[in-house]
Design a protein around this motif. Structure first.
Motif, PDB file in Angstrom:
ATOM      1  N   UNK A  95       0.498  -1.399   0.087  1.00  0.00           N
ATOM      2  CA  UNK A  95      -0.124   0.193   0.507  1.00  0.00           C
ATOM      3  C   UNK A  95       0.967   1.409   0.133  1.00  0.00           C
ATOM      4  N   UNK A  96       2.288   1.262  -0.008  1.00  0.00           N
ATOM      5  CA  UNK A  96       2.865   1.935  -0.235  1.00  0.00           C
ATOM      6  C   UNK A  96       3.535   2.330  -1.014  1.00  0.00           C
ATOM      7  N   UNK A  97       3.858   3.687  -1.717  1.00  0.00           N
ATOM      8  CA  UNK A  97       4.383   4.053  -3.098  1.00  0.00           C
ATOM      9  C   UNK A  97       5.179   3.503  -3.865  1.00  0.00           C
ATOM     10  N   UNK A  98       6.713   3.316  -2.616  1.00  0.00           N
ATOM     11  CA  UNK A  98       7.884   2.464  -2.671  1.00  0.00           C
ATOM     12  C   UNK A  98       8.052   2.289  -0.997  1.00  0.00           C
ATOM     13  N   UNK A  99       9.036   0.517  -0.893  1.00  0.00           N
ATOM     14  CA  UNK A  99       9.118   0.065  -0.455  1.00  0.00           C
ATOM     15  C   UNK A  99       9.545   0.837   0.841  1.00  0.00           C
ATOM     16  N   UNK A 100      10.193   2.354   0.894  1.00  0.00           N
ATOM     17  CA  UNK A 100      11.041   3.015   1.804  1.00  0.00           C
ATOM     18  C   UNK A 100      10.310   4.092   2.877  1.00  0.00           C
ATOM     19  N   UNK A 101       8.858   4.511   1.257  1.00  0.00           N
ATOM     20  CA  UNK A 101       7.854   5.244   2.531  1.00  0.00           C
ATOM     21  C   UNK A 101       7.504   4.734   3.365  1.00  0.00           C
ATOM     22  N   UNK A 102       7.634   5.713   4.401  1.00  0.00           N
ATOM     23  CA  UNK A 102       7.115   6.017   5.558  1.00  0.00           C
ATOM     24  C   UNK A 102       5.632   5.011   6.155  1.00  0.00           C
ATOM     25  N   UNK A 103       5.618   4.384   7.137  1.00  0.00           N
ATOM     26  CA  UNK A 103       3.797   4.209   6.638  1.00  0.00           C
ATOM     27  C   UNK A 103       3.347   4.996   8.142  1.00  0.00           C
ATOM     28  N   UNK A 104       2.604   5.048   8.731  1.00  0.00           N
ATOM     29  CA  UNK A 104       1.544   5.894   9.410  1.00  0.00           C
ATOM     30  C   UNK A 104       2.070   5.866  10.428  1.00  0.00           C
ATOM     31  N   UNK A 105       2.186   4.346  10.797  1.00  0.00           N
ATOM     32  CA  UNK A 105       2.518   4.096  11.930  1.00  0.00           C
ATOM     33  C   UNK A 105       4.325   4.593  12.504  1.00  0.00           C
ATOM     34  N   UNK A 106       4.637   4.626  11.349  1.00  0.00           N
ATOM     35  CA  UNK A 106       5.820   5.229  11.520  1.00  0.00           C
ATOM     36  C   UNK A 106       6.174   6.618  11.517  1.00  0.00           C
ATOM     37  N   UNK A 107       5.277   7.580  10.313  1.00  0.00           N
ATOM     38  CA  UNK A 107       4.889   8.935  11.059  1.00  0.00           C
ATOM     39  C   UNK A 107       4.754   9.638  12.779  1.00  0.00           C
ATOM     40  N   UNK A 108       3.694   8.531  13.232  1.00  0.00           N
ATOM     41  CA  UNK A 108       3.316   9.158  14.339  1.00  0.00           C
ATOM     42  C   UNK A 108       4.844   8.645  14.912  1.00  0.00           C
ATOM     43  N   UNK A 109       5.859   7.794  14.833  1.00  0.00           N
ATOM     44  CA  UNK A 109       6.969   8.293  16.046  1.00  0.00           C
ATOM     45  C   UNK A 109       7.803   8.997  15.040  1.00  0.00           C
TER      46      UNK A 109
END
Length: 98
Positions: free
Chosen positions: A14-28
């Motif tokens: 569901x991420x554009x690139x595998x290196x993109x931040x997920x929602x959970x990672x962004x919250x951190x």
């Protein structure tokens, strides 16, 4: 040891690139980002996209000029990494997770 729970948590679907931040990672990460300077122009760049650009370069090893066009300009991404590295923010942010 990898369990089904760990695999679901680390899933990059569901991420554009595998290196993109997920929602959970962004919250951190979001609280670690310094605010824009006071008194100046409002920040016009999406900091999450800047981080996605930094992580894209670091994970793929591509040249800065090969940064995909749907990420912020290479100069913006590089300048933020340079600023955060110079001020020690990058090292402090990364080591806070270890």
């Amino acid at each position: 040891m990898w369990t089904d729970v760990h695999r679901r948590t680390a899933e990059r679907k569901g991420l554009r690139y595998p290196s993109d931040l997920s929602e959970a990672e962004w919250r951190l990460v979001e609280p670690l980002i310094p605010p824009a300077k006071r008194g100046g122009r409002k920040r016009s760049v999406n900091i999450r996209e800047v981080l996605n650009g930094i992580f894209y370069v670091l994970s793929t090893g591509c040249q800065w000029k090969a940064l995909p066009k749907d990420l912020p300009p290479k100069s913006t991404v590089y300048d933020y990494l340079d600023l955060w590295s110079w001020t020690g923010r990058w090292r402090a942010s990364i080591t806070s997770f270890t």
